[in-house]
Design an enzyme around this catalytic site. Sequence first.
Site, PDB file in Angstrom:
ATOM      1  N   SER A  40     -29.755  40.184 134.802  1.00 13.54           N
ATOM      2  CA  SER A  40     -31.097  40.759 134.658  1.00 13.54           C
ATOM      3  C   SER A  40     -31.392  41.751 135.772  1.00 13.54           C
ATOM      4  CB  SER A  40     -32.164  39.654 134.636  1.00 13.54           C
ATOM      5  OG  SER A  40     -32.200  38.951 135.868  1.00 13.54           O
ATOM      6  N   ASP A  86     -30.813  39.230 144.139  1.00 11.31           N
ATOM      7  CA  ASP A  86     -30.004  39.808 143.070  1.00 11.31           C
ATOM      8  C   ASP A  86     -30.211  41.315 142.955  1.00 11.31           C
ATOM      9  OD1 ASP A  86     -29.391  37.168 142.682  1.00 11.31           O
ATOM     10  OD2 ASP A  86     -29.770  37.168 140.525  1.00 11.31           O
TER      11      ASP A  86
END
Length: 422
Positions: free
Chosen positions: A152, A206
Site C-alpha cells: 500500500s 513503509d
Amino acid sequence: MSQTHPQTVITSAPGKIILHGEHAVVHGTTALAASLNLRSFMQLTSTPGIVSLSFPDLDLVGEWENEDIEREFSEVVQLSEDSSGYLDAEGMTKLTTFAGLTDDVSTRNLAVIAFLYLYICIAKSKSSSSGFVGLTALATSNLPTGAGLGSSAAFSASLAAGLLLFCGAIRLPTEENPWTKGDRELINRWAYEGERVIHGNPSGIDNAVSVFGGALSYKGKVFNALENMPSLKILLVNTKVPRSTKVLVAGVKAKLEKYPRVIRPVFESIEEISKKFQSVLKALLGMGQVKPVGDSPEGGQSSEELYETLEDLIDMNQSFLKIIGVSHPAIEHVCSVTSEFDVHSKLTGAGGGGCVFAIIRPGYLKERLDIVMKGLEEHGYDSWITFIGGPGVAHHANLGDIERRGFILPKHFIPEISEKVI
C-alpha cells in the site's frame, strides 16, 4: 493540474521488508527496514472530462466525471497551515459515498478511496489550474497485497509522485539533476496521507522506505537513513498465511506483562542483533566477491565471514521471534526447508504467517537455489529472488528505462504511451 499539453507520467516505488527488530521496536528497541526490488508501477495519462483508475491486480476499474468531482469537492477540501489539502471526517464520508462504496475495508475499496483522496487533495492544493482535470491511472505491482511487504505504501508513493509531477508541484528528475531531498519529502508527505487513508494511523516507516529507498533504522518514532546501504540478494517467500498484526502485537504485550524478566532480555538481545547487523552492513560496503576488509569495523573479516555473521543473526532473531510467540508452523516449515540447503531464513514483519526472507551469500550456486525454490513451490509457497537496499520512488521516461534499471515489469503493465511522455 495543467491541461496545456496531453502527457503521460510513469512512476514506480519499492516495497519493504523488516530486517530485524519487528515487535521489539514497539517496546523501545531499534528496528531495521530496507527497500525491496519488487515495485508498484503507476501510469497517469491525460483524459479530458473523466478520472479513471485501472488496477488489474485487484480486478478493479473505476471512472468518475470531472464535473461531478468539481461539484462535490471543490468546496469540501480543507487547507492546512502549509496549504496542503485534506478532507475531514465529513469529507471522507462524502468521498466514500461518491465513490459508490460501502464501509467495507477491503483492499479494493481502500485503493479507490486512497486514489481519489490523493487526486482531489493534491489537485486542489498543488495545481496551477483552478479545476480538476481528467486523467487515467493504470496501477500494477510485483508486490503481493496483505503480506507485510509495504504494497500500500508503494502504491501511495508511486501515485503521489505521479500526481505531483502531473500538476507541476515537483520537477522532472534527470540523472544529472535528480529530485532534491525537499522533492522527496513532499512526495513522502503525500504518500503518508495515502497510507493514513488506508491504515488509519500508520507509523510512516513503509512510506519512508518506499520514497527514499535504501534502508533505515527506527526507534521511538525517530527514523535514520543507513548511509550507502549495500544491495543484498535475498530469497523472499510468501507463506500465504493471513494474519492480524493487531492480534500478534497484543499477544507479545501480554507475554511481556506475564514474563517481564524473561521477555525484556529477549528484546535487549534483538536490539543487539540490530546493532550488529548495521555494523556488518558497513563492513560490506563496496565489497564484491569474497575478499578481506582491512579497515572494516568487524576486525578485518572477509566478506565470507561477514555473510556468515549475517546468517547467524538471522537464525538467532528467528529463534527469539518464536519465543515471543509470533512465528507460525508455516514459517518454521519454510525455515526448515531452506536450512537443508544452508539457507538461513527468518520471518519479516508481523509474523504469524506472511513472509520469510533469507540473505543469499555471493557464490551460492544458482542450481542449488533453483532446487530450494522448487521445493518451496511444491509445498504451496510463492518465492522470489530479489534484492534489498535499492532506490526509492522513481520517474521513468519510458518502459526501456524501467528495464534498464533492473526493475521487473508486471505482466499487467502494458501502458498506452501517449505522444508526450514526461
